[in-house]
Design an enzyme around this catalytic site. Structure first.
Site: not given
Length: 276
Positions: A79, A114, A131
């Site tokens: 990510c 994330h 992702s």
């Protein structure tokens, strides 16, 4: 051994995705789809080893060099690498603004982090990213407010029983790939556990409005060298003259130098001490 593996005829060559080229006939939304498809072609890195080192404190120009390395090697990415690559592939499209959105979530007592690249154009928000989950990466350029975009990610996380603990919103990333300024990753930090849904949306709306009006300034834009030197680069004589015990007028910059002999004033060190 490496040469034998590279030159082995019985091993199929891994496919290398073609780097997309922006065409003037493309809309911004179409180009975002092309960029996202290119990152998907690189695939998500499930190996547990990050192939490219990304330091968030590194200047933007250095991160852009890492993005070029990603394109040359064409290895799977995660990510954070997708955010840097997304910035690189959208540089120059001044009508498109880019900014990082980071999430800290909790699942079964474990915390996960994330980050995606938020995008804004013509009054609509969206995102680019990578992702393991399809609904936690790219979002179409169709969300009216920043709160709507973050709320969509929150709904996606709930489907995987993840609870969002914190949301961090950065500032717009400059389109000049040569600037020595680092990316502002967390200008706004929201503790979801402490804020209610209404208060959180209110903060997101205010931040989005301030970004659109370009009134927010990066805390890292000011040179750290200047910050370190402020109040510390004065010579000993200037520090003495500015002390509270002995105030000196602007006309009398270094009165203590009057008592010195001419020979002493001719030395290099003393000349440096009494400089204005």
């Amino acid at each position: 051994m490496v040469e034998r593996i590279r030159n082995a005829t019985y091993i199929l060559k891994p496919p290398v995705p073609s780097v997309p080229n922006f065409k003037p006939s493309m809309s911004i939304a179409d180009w975002l789809v092309v960029v996202q498809n290119y990152m998907k072609a690189l695939q998500y890195n499930h190996t547990g080893t990050q192939f490219f080192e990304i330091k968030k404190s590194r200047p933007l120009c250095g991160l852009m060099e890492t993005a070029r390395e990603m394109i040359r090697e064409s290895l799977p990415i995660k990510c954070l690498e997708a955010v840097i690559l997304g910035v690189y592939l959208t540089n120059g499209l001044t009508s498109l603004e880019r900014f990082p959105i980071s999430f800290k979530t909790q699942f079964l007592g474990h915390c996960f982090h994330h980050v995606v690249l938020g995008v804004y154009c013509n009054g609509r928000y969206g995102s680019l990213g990578m992702s393991r989950r399809q609904d936690l990466m790219d979002k179409p350029l169709s969300y009216r407010t920043l709160g709507d975009l973050v709320g969509e990610f929150e709904s996606s996380y709930k489907r995987y029983q993840h609870t969002i603990k914190k949301v961090k919103i950065g500032l717009y990333v400059p389109h000049d790939p040569h600037v020595f300024q680092p990316i502002e990753w967390k200008h706004l930090v929201l503790n979801v556990a402490r804020l209610g849904a209404q208060e959180m949306r209110k903060e997101l709306e205010k931040h989005g409005r301030d970004m659109r009006m370009k009134i927010l300034k990066s805390s890292s834009a000011q040179s750290p060298v200047k910050e370190r030197c402020r109040g510390k680069s004065l010579s000993p004589r200037r520090r003495q003259s500015s002390s509270p015990q002995r105030r000196v007028t602007r006309r009398d910059k270094s009165p203590a130098a009057v008592d010195r002999k001419p020979a002493e004033l001719s030395t290099l060190n003393d000349a440096y001490q009494i400089r204005i």
